[in-house]
Design an enzyme around this catalytic site. Sequence first.
Site, mmCIF file in Angstrom:
data_model
loop_
_atom_site.group_PDB
_atom_site.id
_atom_site.type_symbol
_atom_site.label_atom_id
_atom_site.label_comp_id
_atom_site.label_asym_id
_atom_site.label_seq_id
_atom_site.Cartn_x
_atom_site.Cartn_y
_atom_site.Cartn_z
ATOM 1 N N GLU A 1 -6.837 2.415 0.401
ATOM 2 C CA GLU A 1 -6.221 1.577 1.453
ATOM 3 C C GLU A 1 -7.290 0.894 2.304
ATOM 4 O O GLU A 1 -7.148 -0.271 2.673
ATOM 5 C CB GLU A 1 -5.301 2.406 2.354
ATOM 6 C CG GLU A 1 -4.125 3.080 1.667
ATOM 7 C CD GLU A 1 -3.348 2.185 0.735
ATOM 8 O OE1 GLU A 1 -3.386 0.949 0.896
ATOM 9 O OE2 GLU A 1 -2.715 2.709 -0.183
ATOM 10 N N GLY B 1 0.759 4.629 -0.161
ATOM 11 C CA GLY B 1 0.150 4.049 1.032
ATOM 12 C C GLY B 1 0.232 2.546 0.979
ATOM 13 O O GLY B 1 0.579 1.965 -0.052
ATOM 14 N N HIS C 1 -8.608 -2.192 0.854
ATOM 15 C CA HIS C 1 -7.742 -3.365 1.049
ATOM 16 C C HIS C 1 -8.116 -4.106 2.340
ATOM 17 O O HIS C 1 -8.019 -5.331 2.400
ATOM 18 C CB HIS C 1 -6.266 -2.950 1.149
ATOM 19 C CG HIS C 1 -5.587 -2.748 -0.177
ATOM 20 N ND1 HIS C 1 -5.416 -3.768 -1.080
ATOM 21 C CD2 HIS C 1 -5.016 -1.651 -0.728
ATOM 22 C CE1 HIS C 1 -4.760 -3.302 -2.144
ATOM 23 N NE2 HIS C 1 -4.506 -2.006 -1.959
ATOM 24 N N GLN D 1 -1.871 -6.379 2.741
ATOM 25 C CA GLN D 1 -1.061 -6.502 1.524
ATOM 26 C C GLN D 1 0.263 -7.194 1.789
ATOM 27 O O GLN D 1 0.888 -7.726 0.871
ATOM 28 C CB GLN D 1 -0.774 -5.112 0.919
ATOM 29 C CG GLN D 1 -1.955 -4.494 0.209
ATOM 30 C CD GLN D 1 -1.596 -3.152 -0.393
ATOM 31 O OE1 GLN D 1 -1.583 -2.133 0.295
ATOM 32 N NE2 GLN D 1 -1.283 -3.132 -1.671
HETATM 33 O O1 GNR Z 1 1.253 3.908 -4.564
HETATM 34 C C1 GNR Z 1 0.047 3.995 -4.700
HETATM 35 N N1 GNR Z 1 -0.453 5.043 -5.388
HETATM 36 C C2 GNR Z 1 -1.807 5.314 -5.492
HETATM 37 C C3 GNR Z 1 -2.224 6.219 -6.448
HETATM 38 C C4 GNR Z 1 -3.540 6.525 -6.595
HETATM 39 C C5 GNR Z 1 -4.468 5.922 -5.804
HETATM 40 C C6 GNR Z 1 -4.079 5.014 -4.855
HETATM 41 C C7 GNR Z 1 -2.749 4.714 -4.691
HETATM 42 S S1 GNR Z 1 -2.244 3.607 -3.464
HETATM 43 C C8 GNR Z 1 -0.820 2.933 -4.190
HETATM 44 C C9 GNR Z 1 -0.109 2.006 -3.218
HETATM 45 C C10 GNR Z 1 -1.037 0.868 -2.908
HETATM 46 O O2 GNR Z 1 -1.353 0.031 -3.699
HETATM 47 N N2 GNR Z 1 -1.561 0.847 -1.727
HETATM 48 O O3 GNR Z 1 -2.468 -0.084 -1.399
HETATM 49 NI NI NI Z 2 -3.312 -0.797 -3.239
#
Ligand code: GNR
Ligand code: NI
Length: 175
Positions: A146, A50, A149, A55
């Site tokens: 997400e 995600g 963030h 970001q």
């Molecule tokens: O790629 C991602 N894998 C993930 C794994 C476990 C919990 C959250 C994530 S999100 C992350 C990509 C990311 O940093 N999105 O903000």
């Molecule tokens: Ni993240």
Amino acid sequence: AALVVDGHEQAGPALGADGTDQAAKLGGRGDVAAEEDHAEGIDLAQQGAGLAAPQIGVNLQLVIFGFSNNARYPDAPPVPETVLLNPVITPLSDEMEEGWEGCLSVPGYYENVERPLHIQVRALDRNGVPFEIKPEGLLAVCIQHELDHLNGKLFVDYLSNLKRQRIRKQLEKQH
Ligand code: GNR
Ligand code: NI
């Protein structure tokens, strides 16, 4: 101003990550599409599950997620690419669960984080239409990660001060 999608004003304002209304400045659909394109590019390149708009410097309350059979999460069922605009999470119980998290914004670090197990998410979809989901498992973790963030919060903020400082120092060394 409200979010405008294909010339139609949508319910609810499109808030920037700092809580201000950014939709008028950024211009609705074009930015959603750009964010999606960018997110899909990053997804393919980095196998991210995600991405949140802030970001990549896009000041919108917008996240995108989705994964096919991801080598990093072999047990997670595939999730189609989904956009959430102005998302709001409500925990549905007090039950918490620990799960491993990593973040494209904190490269190379993975830690266990405890989050609500059962949640409801309300958002607008990529066309500005309201919808609601009750995600489970990795998807529920990913969506909560997400949405954090959008509020300037990273998974390392749930760790002890000691662990977070260690990670910060090591990341600073790389620069
Ligand atoms: O790629 C991602 N894998 C993930 C794994 C476990 C919990 C959250 C994530 S999100 C992350 C990509 C990311 O940093 N999105 O903000
Ligand atoms: Ni993240």
